[in-house]
Scaffold this motif. Structure first.
Motif, PDB file in Angstrom:
ATOM      1  N   PRO A   1       0.404  -2.096  -9.761  1.00 27.48           N
ATOM      2  CA  PRO A   1      -0.703  -1.318  -9.200  1.00 27.48           C
ATOM      3  C   PRO A   1      -2.034  -1.774  -9.782  1.00 27.48           C
ATOM      4  O   PRO A   1      -2.156  -1.956 -10.989  1.00 27.48           O
ATOM      5  CB  PRO A   1      -0.365   0.115  -9.610  1.00 27.48           C
ATOM      6  N   VAL A   2      -3.034  -1.941  -8.888  1.00 26.78           N
ATOM      7  CA  VAL A   2      -4.331  -2.422  -9.348  1.00 26.78           C
ATOM      8  C   VAL A   2      -5.477  -1.493  -8.984  1.00 26.78           C
ATOM      9  O   VAL A   2      -6.570  -1.605  -9.557  1.00 26.78           O
ATOM     10  CB  VAL A   2      -4.621  -3.838  -8.798  1.00 26.78           C
ATOM     11  N   ALA A   3      -5.268  -0.575  -8.016  1.00 22.62           N
ATOM     12  CA  ALA A   3      -6.381   0.284  -7.600  1.00 22.62           C
ATOM     13  C   ALA A   3      -5.870   1.426  -6.737  1.00 22.62           C
ATOM     14  O   ALA A   3      -4.781   1.367  -6.168  1.00 22.62           O
ATOM     15  CB  ALA A   3      -7.413  -0.532  -6.816  1.00 22.62           C
ATOM     16  N   GLU A   4      -6.698   2.494  -6.652  1.00 23.85           N
ATOM     17  CA  GLU A   4      -6.534   3.572  -5.684  1.00 23.85           C
ATOM     18  C   GLU A   4      -7.746   3.499  -4.767  1.00 23.85           C
ATOM     19  O   GLU A   4      -8.890   3.577  -5.236  1.00 23.85           O
ATOM     20  CB  GLU A   4      -6.481   4.935  -6.379  1.00 23.85           C
ATOM     21  N   VAL A   5      -7.526   3.322  -3.466  1.00 21.69           N
ATOM     22  CA  VAL A   5      -8.645   3.073  -2.565  1.00 21.69           C
ATOM     23  C   VAL A   5      -8.532   3.909  -1.291  1.00 21.69           C
ATOM     24  O   VAL A   5      -7.450   4.326  -0.885  1.00 21.69           O
ATOM     25  CB  VAL A   5      -8.716   1.578  -2.163  1.00 21.69           C
ATOM     26  N   GLY A   6      -9.681   4.129  -0.660  1.00 18.35           N
ATOM     27  CA  GLY A   6      -9.733   4.672   0.689  1.00 18.35           C
ATOM     28  C   GLY A   6      -9.746   3.524   1.676  1.00 18.35           C
ATOM     29  O   GLY A   6      -9.836   2.349   1.293  1.00 18.35           O
ATOM     30  N   ALA A   7      -9.699   3.836   2.974  1.00 15.74           N
ATOM     31  CA  ALA A   7      -9.609   2.805   4.005  1.00 15.74           C
ATOM     32  C   ALA A   7     -10.799   1.855   3.970  1.00 15.74           C
ATOM     33  O   ALA A   7     -10.645   0.632   4.085  1.00 15.74           O
ATOM     34  CB  ALA A   7      -9.479   3.457   5.379  1.00 15.74           C
TER      35      ALA A   7
ATOM     36  N   LEU B   1       0.847  -1.186   0.000  1.00 16.20           N
ATOM     37  CA  LEU B   1       0.000   0.000   0.000  1.00 16.20           C
ATOM     38  C   LEU B   1       0.881   1.234   0.000  1.00 16.20           C
ATOM     39  O   LEU B   1       1.776   1.365   0.844  1.00 16.20           O
ATOM     40  CB  LEU B   1      -0.901   0.023   1.232  1.00 16.20           C
ATOM     41  N   LYS B   2       0.613   2.162  -0.924  1.00 16.28           N
ATOM     42  CA  LYS B   2       1.405   3.387  -1.025  1.00 16.28           C
ATOM     43  C   LYS B   2       0.485   4.589  -0.792  1.00 16.28           C
ATOM     44  O   LYS B   2      -0.264   4.988  -1.694  1.00 16.28           O
ATOM     45  CB  LYS B   2       2.085   3.467  -2.399  1.00 16.28           C
ATOM     46  N   PRO B   3       0.523   5.169   0.419  1.00 10.42           N
ATOM     47  CA  PRO B   3      -0.378   6.287   0.731  1.00 10.42           C
ATOM     48  C   PRO B   3      -0.121   7.490  -0.166  1.00 10.42           C
ATOM     49  O   PRO B   3       1.020   7.803  -0.503  1.00 10.42           O
ATOM     50  CB  PRO B   3      -0.033   6.606   2.190  1.00 10.42           C
ATOM     51  N   GLY B   4      -1.204   8.177  -0.527  1.00  5.48           N
ATOM     52  CA  GLY B   4      -1.104   9.376  -1.351  1.00  5.48           C
ATOM     53  C   GLY B   4      -1.463  10.623  -0.574  1.00  5.48           C
ATOM     54  O   GLY B   4      -1.528  10.619   0.658  1.00  5.48           O
ATOM     55  N   ALA B   5      -1.737  11.686  -1.305  1.00  4.45           N
ATOM     56  CA  ALA B   5      -1.964  12.984  -0.666  1.00  4.45           C
ATOM     57  C   ALA B   5      -3.400  13.197  -0.224  1.00  4.45           C
ATOM     58  O   ALA B   5      -3.687  14.111   0.528  1.00  4.45           O
ATOM     59  CB  ALA B   5      -1.562  14.098  -1.636  1.00  4.45           C
ATOM     60  N   ASP B   6      -4.322  12.353  -0.653  1.00  2.16           N
ATOM     61  CA  ASP B   6      -5.742  12.609  -0.435  1.00  2.16           C
ATOM     62  C   ASP B   6      -6.382  11.598   0.515  1.00  2.16           C
ATOM     63  O   ASP B   6      -7.599  11.414   0.510  1.00  2.16           O
ATOM     64  CB  ASP B   6      -6.478  12.590  -1.773  1.00  2.16           C
ATOM     65  N   GLY B   7      -5.575  10.928   1.329  1.00  2.00           N
ATOM     66  CA  GLY B   7      -6.107   9.927   2.233  1.00  2.00           C
ATOM     67  C   GLY B   7      -6.369   8.596   1.569  1.00  2.00           C
ATOM     68  O   GLY B   7      -6.888   7.675   2.208  1.00  2.00           O
ATOM     69  N   ARG B   8      -6.035   8.487   0.296  1.00  2.00           N
ATOM     70  CA  ARG B   8      -6.200   7.239  -0.426  1.00  2.00           C
ATOM     71  C   ARG B   8      -4.833   6.606  -0.657  1.00  2.00           C
ATOM     72  O   ARG B   8      -3.802   7.271  -0.570  1.00  2.00           O
ATOM     73  CB  ARG B   8      -6.920   7.474  -1.762  1.00  2.00           C
ATOM     74  N   SER B   9      -4.831   5.317  -0.946  1.00  2.00           N
ATOM     75  CA  SER B   9      -3.586   4.595  -1.167  1.00  2.00           C
ATOM     76  C   SER B   9      -3.650   3.824  -2.473  1.00  2.00           C
ATOM     77  O   SER B   9      -4.715   3.331  -2.869  1.00  2.00           O
ATOM     78  CB  SER B   9      -3.314   3.606  -0.021  1.00  2.00           C
ATOM     79  N   GLN B  10      -2.500   3.726  -3.106  1.00  2.00           N
ATOM     80  CA  GLN B  10      -2.388   2.868  -4.281  1.00  2.00           C
ATOM     81  C   GLN B  10      -2.143   1.440  -3.799  1.00  2.00           C
ATOM     82  O   GLN B  10      -1.277   1.195  -2.954  1.00  2.00           O
ATOM     83  CB  GLN B  10      -1.233   3.310  -5.172  1.00  2.00           C
ATOM     84  N   VAL B  11      -2.925   0.492  -4.313  1.00  2.00           N
ATOM     85  CA  VAL B  11      -2.766  -0.915  -3.975  1.00  2.00           C
ATOM     86  C   VAL B  11      -1.913  -1.571  -5.052  1.00  2.00           C
ATOM     87  O   VAL B  11      -2.271  -1.571  -6.231  1.00  2.00           O
ATOM     88  CB  VAL B  11      -4.122  -1.640  -3.879  1.00  2.00           C
ATOM     89  N   VAL B  12      -0.781  -2.113  -4.618  1.00  2.00           N
ATOM     90  CA  VAL B  12       0.109  -2.833  -5.526  1.00  2.00           C
ATOM     91  C   VAL B  12      -0.005  -4.315  -5.185  1.00  2.00           C
ATOM     92  O   VAL B  12       0.306  -4.736  -4.073  1.00  2.00           O
ATOM     93  CB  VAL B  12       1.569  -2.353  -5.372  1.00  2.00           C
ATOM     94  N   LEU B  13      -0.500  -5.101  -6.129  1.00  4.93           N
ATOM     95  CA  LEU B  13      -0.707  -6.534  -5.919  1.00  4.93           C
ATOM     96  C   LEU B  13       0.256  -7.317  -6.789  1.00  4.93           C
ATOM     97  O   LEU B  13       0.288  -7.145  -8.008  1.00  4.93           O
ATOM     98  CB  LEU B  13      -2.154  -6.912  -6.246  1.00  4.93           C
ATOM     99  N   LEU B  14       1.060  -8.147  -6.150  1.00  7.78           N
ATOM    100  CA  LEU B  14       2.072  -8.949  -6.845  1.00  7.78           C
ATOM    101  C   LEU B  14       2.917  -8.083  -7.773  1.00  7.78           C
ATOM    102  O   LEU B  14       3.207  -8.439  -8.912  1.00  7.78           O
ATOM    103  CB  LEU B  14       1.418 -10.103  -7.607  1.00  7.78           C
ATOM    104  N   GLY B  15       3.268  -6.909  -7.262  1.00  3.14           N
ATOM    105  CA  GLY B  15       4.221  -6.054  -7.968  1.00  3.14           C
ATOM    106  C   GLY B  15       3.637  -5.085  -8.950  1.00  3.14           C
ATOM    107  O   GLY B  15       4.380  -4.300  -9.550  1.00  3.14           O
TER     108      GLY B  15
END
Length: 508
Positions: A95-101, A79-93
């Motif tokens: 990126p697959v999504a930008e999500v909130g908690a 999980l790579k947190p961004g500036a807007d409270g959302r995180s980029q989800v990296v699955l098996l190397g």
């Protein structure tokens, strides 16, 4: 044979990563084929594997401790947190999504399945897998969908060793409280304790360790002393402070100390880029957040960031733009890496990461940056100053260069350099050549030490971690846990109830 163990911690930054690396190095020196694993990692410090997958830098360091090639299976979820409270989800190397908690919570059952598949695969291919937890296993508000701590341990039947940081205080309460907050099935897998970062006479600690054993029925498998100056690849910037100074030993080669100021951006990423500079004799590396902290620097570094546009706005709000522009006008060295390089450009067009559209950069390099939906991941190889350079790149921003002198994949104008490559300064020949150039431009009488090896320094630190485990942990008990799993019959410790006596015959 269980062939796996989970290293959990009473808190974040308790020492899980370094203990995991130390166990990996201890095992590989015994001839054991070992791999690290972390199901879910939240970190802005990442790296690219040889096959182009992005994983947490801590797992890369642990793979180096185990003397194996890092791979995506060792950190399936990043999980790579961004500036807007959302995180980029990296699955098996990838990126697959930008999500909130809350959005991420709904994905956890699927991510646990993928993580368990990766762990099972590693257990088939390696003699031992040393798993690292995340945060604390007693985060009871998150337990129902936990994929990194007791949720993983229950699903994969892993014995759990809990690490506590005694240097921050309250370690006995933290250990007892961690166990007491877990449900019975989770408690059954917690098999022992490891005290980390101890200073002083261990004899003074023994009564507390004995009482902890008596109260919980679980033994303390070691007391690890505080180790200074490890500088191993941390997962996040929790341990960084604007007051922290990192410096290599001043040796006989550098007549002057070369002073480096690194902007501590709010979403700072890949800050390990500066570790190679920090271990260079005669180089002083400091974190900076105020204009006056740049005044006496011979080199200012704009490092990587997960949020280029937002951190550029922060830089301007803090009044840092004017001294940077003045430095460039005066011919004083500035280096931008990845997101920092993008900030040095004329213009940034970002409809992907921030959605801000076109934003003016600092205008110090003839570069236009446009963010692409597809992330660039790679392990490039090139040459600069006549030296071979290997690096890695992780970015959405595509930099188009229109002038200046070539510098790796970027460019140079006067005393301003920019590149998207992380890790370039770990190349000894290139680093020394770059520092010679910086010193000449800055007017310093500085000569880099000709025999400094960053790879050797890293190996020495990993060996120190292996020694730490071998000399201060009960390795026989640790091996029994790895081989046989958590002992049966470990007592349940209910919250607020009188603590049971240790169960006879159940010591490891």
């Amino acid at each position: 044979m269980s062939n796996a163990i989970l290293i959990a911690g009473t808190t974040s930054d308790a020492g899980k990563s370094v203990v995991t690396a130390g166990i990996c190095r201890w095992l590989v020196r015994r001839g054991v084929k070992v791999a690290p694993f972390k199901a879910q990692n939240m970190s802005l410090n990442s790296m690219v594997t040889a096959d182009g997958a992005e994983i947490g830098r801590a797992q890369v360091m642990q793979a180096q401790a185990a003397r194996v090639e890092p791979e995506a299976a060792m950190n399936p979820v990043l999980l790579k947190p961004g500036a807007d409270g959302r995180s980029q989800v990296v699955l098996l190397g990838r990126p697959v999504a930008e999500v909130g908690a809350l959005d991420y919570r709904e994905r956890k059952p699927y991510l646990l399945e993928r993580s368990l598949e990766c762990l099972a695969d590693l257990r088939r291919r390696f003699d031992v897998v040393v798993c690292e937890g995340a945060g604390s296993p007693a985060e009871i508000n998150l337990r129902d969908r936990d994929i990194a701590n007791m949720g993983l341990a229950r699903a994969a039947d892993l014995p759990v060793l809990v690490v506590g940081d005694i240097d921050r205080g309250g370690v006995f309460a933290a250990m007892y409280g961690t166990l007491a907050l877990l449900e019975a099935a989770d408690q059954a897998l917690v098999a022992g304790w490891l005290v980390n970062k101890f200073r002083g006479d261990a004899r003074l600690l023994k009564p507390g360790l004995d009482m902890l054993h008596e109260l919980t029925g679980r033994p303390v498998l070691g007391t690890l002393p505080m180790l200074a100056d490890l500088w191993l690849d941390a997962e996040d910037s929790l341990d960084l402070s604007t007051a922290v100074t990192r410096s290599g030993t001043v040796g006989p080669y550098g007549e002057d100390v070369l002073r480096v100021a690194v902007l501590r951006l709010p979403r700072l990423s890949n800050f390990t880029d500066l570790d190679a500079l920090a271990q260079e004799p005669g180089v002083l590396v400091r974190w900076a957040t105020r204009p006056e902290e740049l005044a006496d620097a011979d080199l200012v570094v704009l490092p990587g960031t997960r949020a280029t546009v937002a951190d550029l706005a922060w830089l301007r709000e803090r009044g840092l733009e004017r001294p940077l522009l003045a430095r460039a006008a005066e011919g004083r060295p500035v280096l931008g890496v990845c997101g920092g390089y993008q900030m040095l450009s004329r213009r940034i067009t970002d409809a992907v990461e921030s959605g801000a559209g076109a934003v003016d950069g600092l205008g110090l390099l003839p570069v236009e940056v446009e963010f692409a939906v597809e992330k660039t991941l790679g392990r490039p190889v090139g040459e600069a100053y006549g030296e071979r350079v290997e690096g890695y790149e992780i970015h959405h921003g595509i930099a188009r260069v229109d002038g200046g002198e070539p510098f790796l994949d970027g460019c140079r104008v006067g005393a301003v350099w920019g590149t998207t490559w992380h890790g370039a300064l770990e190349n000894d020949g290139f680093r020394r050549a770059f520092l010679r150039e910086v010193a000449a431009v800055a007017g310093r009488r500085f000569v880099p030490a000709p025999d400094t090896s960053f790879a050797a320094a890293r190996e020495e630190r990993l060996d120190r971690l292996g020694d730490l485990i071998e000399e201060h942990a009960d390795t026989d008990a640790l091996w029994r846990l790895i081989e046989g799993g958590a002992p049966a019959g470990l007592p349940f410790v209910p919250p607020g109830a009188p603590a049971p006596r240790a169960v006879e015959g159940e010591e490891l």
